[in-house]
Design an enzyme around this catalytic site. Structure first.
Site, short mmCIF file in Angstrom:
data_model
loop_
_atom_site.label_atom_id
_atom_site.label_comp_id
_atom_site.label_asym_id
_atom_site.label_seq_id
_atom_site.Cartn_x
_atom_site.Cartn_y
_atom_site.Cartn_z
N GLY A 29 0.81 -1.22 0.00
CA GLY A 29 0.00 0.00 0.00
C GLY A 29 0.84 1.26 0.00
O GLY A 29 0.32 2.36 -0.17
N GLY B 26 -0.09 6.23 1.74
CA GLY B 26 1.04 5.74 0.95
C GLY B 26 2.39 6.19 1.47
O GLY B 26 3.43 5.92 0.86
N ARG C 128 5.90 -12.98 0.82
CA ARG C 128 5.44 -13.24 2.19
C ARG C 128 4.50 -14.45 2.20
O ARG C 128 3.98 -14.84 1.15
CB ARG C 128 4.64 -12.02 2.69
N ASP D 81 1.08 -11.56 6.79
CA ASP D 81 1.60 -10.68 5.74
C ASP D 81 2.94 -10.07 6.14
O ASP D 81 3.58 -9.39 5.33
CB ASP D 81 0.59 -9.58 5.40
P1 AMP Z 1 1.82 -2.90 8.04
O1 AMP Z 1 1.05 -2.60 9.28
O2 AMP Z 1 2.89 -1.89 7.74
O3 AMP Z 1 2.36 -4.29 8.03
O4 AMP Z 1 0.79 -2.79 6.83
C1 AMP Z 1 -0.42 -3.51 6.74
C2 AMP Z 1 -1.09 -3.15 5.44
O5 AMP Z 1 -1.44 -1.76 5.43
C3 AMP Z 1 -0.25 -3.36 4.20
O6 AMP Z 1 -1.10 -3.74 3.14
C4 AMP Z 1 0.36 -2.00 3.97
O7 AMP Z 1 0.75 -1.79 2.65
C5 AMP Z 1 -0.79 -1.10 4.35
N1 AMP Z 1 -0.35 0.22 4.83
C6 AMP Z 1 0.27 0.50 6.00
N2 AMP Z 1 0.49 1.82 6.12
C7 AMP Z 1 0.01 2.40 5.00
C8 AMP Z 1 -0.04 3.73 4.51
N3 AMP Z 1 0.42 4.76 5.22
N4 AMP Z 1 -0.61 3.93 3.31
C9 AMP Z 1 -1.09 2.90 2.58
N5 AMP Z 1 -1.07 1.64 2.99
C10 AMP Z 1 -0.52 1.37 4.17
MG MG Z 2 3.30 -5.32 6.80
#
Ligand code: AMP
Ligand code: MG
Length: 488
Positions: free
Chosen positions: A92, A125, A182, A253
C-alpha cells in the site's frame, strides 16, 4: 565494484504478470534530503561503498530517479492479521523496484513510503521519519547479531507533512532482501482460487532458493518449499528468543517465506527479561507477546500450509509442520549453549538454561547485560558484576545457580576460549527502545550524528567500543516500556 552509473536492475517478479500486482509510478518527495546510505549494503550489492557519499542517492532513494531497469511494482498479497483473514492487503505504500544480481545472488530493492497504490485502502502511501529510522536500525541490529533480516540501503527524509497522531514528516527507505514474497502472497492466490498462479509463485521461489526441487513433480516442489519455510521460520524464532527480540506484529503478511525478519513496526528488544513482554501497545491480548512468538510463528505456518492444501495432501502438510517444534528446540538449545559458553552439549543443559531464565524473570534482570557479564565471569566470589544486576532478594538464588554452572563448566572443555566465545555470542550493544527514541528525537531536531553512532555500534555489537559505554547502559526507569505507536 560497480560505480553508480553501472548499476542496472532486472525484475523477475514483475515478469510474472499482472495477477501478482500492479505497475505503479512512485510519488517522489519534492525536497528529498539524503539522511543515510548504508555502505555495507552497497558492498553486498556489489556497488562501490564510496558511492555512499554520492548525492544522487537522494533522488534514487525517493523514487525521483529510477535506476536503469527499475519497474516499480506494487505486490498483491493478503494475510491473517491478529488471526483474522484480510483480503485487502498488498503493497500500500511500497514498490518493488527490481533486483540486482551479485555473486550469483539476487537482491531485491523495495522503496517504502513511495506513495499510494491500488492497495493503499485508506492510507496515504507514506511512511514517517520515526518509523523509517526504526526500520533502518532494526535491520542492521538483527544482521549484526547474526539474525536473518531484511536491511536497508538508504534513508531519505523530506519536509512533506504526514499526519499520524500528530503531524510528522515523510521519509522513505529502500529495503533490501533476497525476496519480498510473504506467506500472504500464497494466501492471496489460494483464497482467490488462482491455483495455477499459486504453483507459478511456488516455482518462482523454488527457482531462487531450492533449485534442486525444480526437477520434482509440482506437489513435491510445493512440499519442499513448505518444509524450507518451516525450517527457516523455526531457526528465526529460535534466534529471536535467544537474543531477546520481539517483533510485535506477527501477522502472516509480515512473514517472509525465507524466514527473514520482515516488516518492522512496534518491535522491541528486551531490556529486563520479561517473557510476557508486549511491545505492541495495540496488542491487548498479548497475542504477539515475546514468549508467544514461537507458537505464533507455527500458527502462521499453519496458515501457509492451508494455502498449499489445494496442491499438497493434508497428511504431508501435517507432517511438514511437525518438523517445527524439534527444529525450534534444537536451534534454540544450540544458541543458548553458545550464550552460556558450553562447547559440549549435555542432557542437563536445558534445565540449567531454564533455571537461569526463571531466575532472570523473577529478578527482572536486564537480559543483555546479564549475559554480557556472564561472558566475563571467571568463577570469582562474590560474582561482582553479575550480582549487581539482580536485586538483593535474588542474590542467593544466583549463587546457587552459579554453583551448578561452575560444575557444568568444569565438565566442559572449552577452557581459556570460553570467555572469548561467549563475548562473540552475547552482544554488548542492542537496539534498546530508549536508544532508538533518543536517535529519533535528535533526527527530528535535525541532528543525525546519534543515528550514525548507533548505526555503527549495531553493526559490530559484540565489540567493546570503550568510547561508547553509555550506549551499552540499561535504560533509565523512564526509558523502560516507552509506548511505541503502531502508526508508521
Ligand atoms: P503494516 O502494518 O505496515 O504491516 O501494513 C499492513 C497493510 O497496510 C499493508 O497492506 C500496507 O501496505 C498497508 N499500509 C500500512 N500503512 C500504509 C499507509 N500509510 N498507506 C497505505 N497503505 C498502508
Ligand atoms: Mg506489513
Amino acid at each position: 565494484m560497480k560505480k553508480l552509473t553501472q548499476v542496472a536492475l532486472s525484475h523477475r517478479y514483475a515478469d510474472l504478470g499482472e495477477v501478482f500486482g500492479s505497475r505503479v509510478a512512485p510519488t517522489p518527495f519534492e525536497h528529498p534530503r539524503l539522511l543515510h546510505v548504508n555502505p555495507s549494503v552497497l558492498a553486498l550489492l556489489g556497488i562501490d561503498p564510496a558511492t555512499a557519499g554520492d548525492p544522487a542517492w537522494a533522488a534514487i532513494g525517493c523514487g525521483k530517479r529510477l535506476l536503469p531497469g527499475s519497474r516499480p511494482f506494487a505486490m498483491k498479497y493478503t494475510g491473517h492479521q491478529f488471526g483474522v483473514y484480510n483480503p485487502d492487503l498488498g503493497d500500500g505504500r511500497a514498490l518493488l523496484l527490481g533486483e540486482i544480481e551479485q555473486d550469483q545472488r539476487l537482491w531485491e530493492l523495495h522503496l517504502k513510503g513511495a506513495g499510494k497504490t491500488p492497495y493503499s485502502r485508506f492510507g496515504d502511501g507514506r511512511a514517517v521519519l520515526r518509523s523509517t529510522i526504526r526500520e533502518y536500525l532494526a535491520g542492521e541490529a538483527l544482521h549484526g547479531l547474526g539474525i536473518r533480516s531484511t536491511r536497508a540501503l538508504c534513508l531519505v527524509g523530506s519536509d512533506e507533512p504526514v499526519t499520524r497522531e500528530s503531524i510528522e514528516t515523510g521519509a522513505m527507505l529502500i529495503r533490501v532482501a533476497r525476496t519480498h514474497v510473504r506467506f500472504g502472497h500464497f494466501e492471496y492466490l489460494f483464497y482467490t482460487r488462482q491455483l495455477q498462479a499459486l504453483q507459478q509463485l511456488i516455482d518462482f521461489v523454488c527457482r531462487r532458493f531450492l533449485p534442486q526441487s525444480l526437477s520434482l513433480p509440482p506437489p513435491e516442489r510445493a512440499e519442499a518449499l513448505l518444509r524450507f519455510a518451516v525450517r527457516r521460520s523455526a531457526e528465526l524464532a529460535a534466534a529471536w528468543q535467544a537474543q531477546g527480540f520481539a517483533h510485535g506484529v506477527l501477522n502472516t503478511d509480515n512473514m517472509s517465506i525465507i524466514g527473514d525478519t520482515f516488516d518492522f513496526g512496534p518491535y522491541g528488544f528486551l531490556d529486563d527479561y520479561e517473557p510476557e513482554f508486549i511491545c505492541n501497545h495495540s496488542d491487548h491480548t498479548g497475542r504477539y507477546a515475546f514468549e508467544q512468538q514461537p507458537g505464533v510463528v507455527l500458527w502462521n505456518l499453519n496458515a501457509l500450509a492451508h494455502a498449499f492444501s489445494a496442491l499438497v495432501s493434508t497428511d504431508t502438510l501435517r507432517d511438514s509442520l511437525e518438523d517445527f517444534q524439534p527444529q525450534l528446540t534444537e536451534h534454540y538449545a544450540a544458541l543458548m549453549g553458545r550464550k552460556l559458553g558450553l562447547a559440549k552439549p549435555e542432557e542437563g543443559d536445558h534445565k540449567l538454561c531454564a533455571d537461569l531464565l526463571q531466575l532472570l524473570a523473577a529478578a527482572r534482570a536486564d537480559y543483555t547485560l546479564f549475559f554480557r557479564a556472564l561472558a566475563h565471569y571467571g568463577g570469582e566470589r562474590p560474582p561482582g558484576a553479575l550480582i549487581n544486576l539482580l536485586p538483593e532478594p535474588h542474590h542467593q538464588a544466583l549463587l546457587d545457580w552459579l554453583h551448578h554452572y561452575d560444575e557444568r563448566l568444569a565438565r566442559d572443555d572449552s577452557g581459556d576460549d570460553r570467555n572469548s566465545a561467549m563475548l562473540a555470542a552475547n552482544p554488548k550493544f542492542i537496539l534498546r527502545n530508549y536508544l532508538a527514541q533518543k536517535v529519533i528525537d535528535a533526527a527530528e531536531a535535525g541532528d543525525f550524528q546519534p543515528l550514525q553512532t548507533l548505526f555503527e555500534l549495531l553493526q559490530s555489537p559484540f565489540d567493546e567500543h570503550p568510547e561508547h559505554e553509555t550506549w551499552a547502559a540499561a535504560p533509565p526507569a523512564s526509558g523502560k516500556h516507552i509506548p511505541i505507536s503502531c502508526s508508521s
